[in-house]
Motif scaffolding. Sequence first.
Motif: not given
Length: 622
Positions: A40-43, A69-72
């Motif tokens: 979540k943080t990485l997104s 972001d979309l991929t994750l």
Amino acid sequence: MEASCLELALEGERLCKAGDFKGGTAFFEAAVQVGTEDLKTLSAIYSQLGNAYFYLKEYGKALEYHRHDLTLARTIGDRIGEGKASGNLGNTLKVLGRYDEAAVCCQRHLDISQEQGDKVGEARALYNMGNVFHAKGKQQLWGISQDPGELPPDVRDTLQRATAFYEMNLSLVKELGDRAAQGRAFGNLGNTHYLLGNFVEAIKFHRERLSIAKEFGDKAAERRAYSNLGNALIFLGQFNAATEYYRKTLQLSRQLKDQVMEAQACFSLGNTYTLLQEYERAIEYHLKHLLIAQELNDRVGEGRACWSLGNAYVSLGKHRQALHHARKHLEISREIGDRNGELTARMNVEELMEALGVKEADLSPSESEFKVQGNTVSDESYLYNAPDVDGISRRSRNQLSQSSRSKSYADSQSSDERHWLDSPVDTDDITVHVTPPKLAHDASDEDCFFDLLSKFQSSRMDDQRCQLDEPPNGENAEGADPNTLNDMIDASLLTSPQTEELFDLIASSQSRRLDDQRVNVSNLPGLRITHNNLGHLVGESDPQEPSDDFFNMLIKCQSSRIDDQRCSPPEGGPRAPTVPDEDFFSLIQRVQAKRMDEQRVHLPSDEQESDEDEREPGAADS
């Protein structure tokens, strides 16, 4: 002590909220380098990095991080996050002029928001969809010479779709009680109705926009509303009312210390006073525009100012001053490569020299003054504004470029109204000059392209071509019977063991190429794969076959990859930051054509004097 990924990200967010996007991106990039296992943080970091690069106008990097972001989000099953990432991608693609892809992404955001019952997300998606079709319609208008409102069916359809999305957005934000969003919707509805030629409707919406801007103390939005109201009133023939709104636009531009907008307001005032036949006041504002254009080194704006000043001086019968500015216009047009401007300026210079009875040899090339038959005429002030419509010959008007049809009267939320983690970026605060559409090409151009392609790619084609054994008698294969050749291919090649080996080789070779293009979650920057998040990244069940909707979207999104590799045609000409994008001259010229002819001052000749009646300033032809 080394800072954690989250600490670096929080500092990056703080800097971006303070308006320091450059510093913010540095901290976000550092956070990615440190990495985290918290998906979540990485997104959130990907999303904010994409937003920050968008505001820095580094759209390639913005696309990169919004795609991450979309991929994750898809990988971890975050539907809300997937919708927001799709919306951000759509906004970025819109700015790049890739409208079909942008519409697909924004539609995806809308679908997911409706699926999840996210009313706020749905409202934003509707607004973004309206922006995409509004921007696409403005690009389609480029170079079209019809009167306002007389649009080709495809352009009208595009703009009407934008209107429909804005109306749905307005209805929803009213339900949510979001006054700021209502203001943006009113403004964009006004802009779209203006392009459609519905000027009364445009005025109604812009007045609503003005009211909400005052309610929030949003001076920039208030300035835009005044300017848009003035533009619409021009086409209703209400010139005096238009000047009042332009004066307020000028006053707010000075308060905001925005020189570009100040110059544009002077430009508009100069042209409006020309329509009112108040030429002295028109010259006053053209000179103010000229000074700012010089300060900003806007050579196109300078040329337009010289053009306008020359026309105004002709209307006052001051032909020597008019000649000076016409020569300056000619000089600048040559310098910037403005072919239409050069032709018009040359005609004006020739007509003025004929009226004054001078020749080129009598004129001094001095920047500040020139000599006419022994008399020195000083330039009252070498400044310039947009071309004035008065005093230009009919021949000259027919040569004028129908440039810059669309104006960016963007109504958007101020930076302090945005929420970084929750909302997709609102791109309407960014003024983007859309590249004109590709020029029409002759069929011969396509033939040349294929000729070049065959020459440069011939060796690669030969490498992949199967060689057929020549007949024993050495005859040319072209003389063979087609049916016999087909039979031979079917019987020998397609059933031979060598053919099976060839197909196996092709399959294994191409499969590797497809694998190279697949998204690998382990390649996402900043992602630390551990036992804690592995279960979220790798599903326990068999992967589902993508739906038909996915493949339809994929086809649309990939359709422009070929276009991305083409060389762009030359742009329609240099842009002038101090001249409104909605080229006042080209629009007023068509709508007020008859009025201009009646106001035009004919140069004196030996044969006749002009005694045409002049129309009342308030009369309208539209």
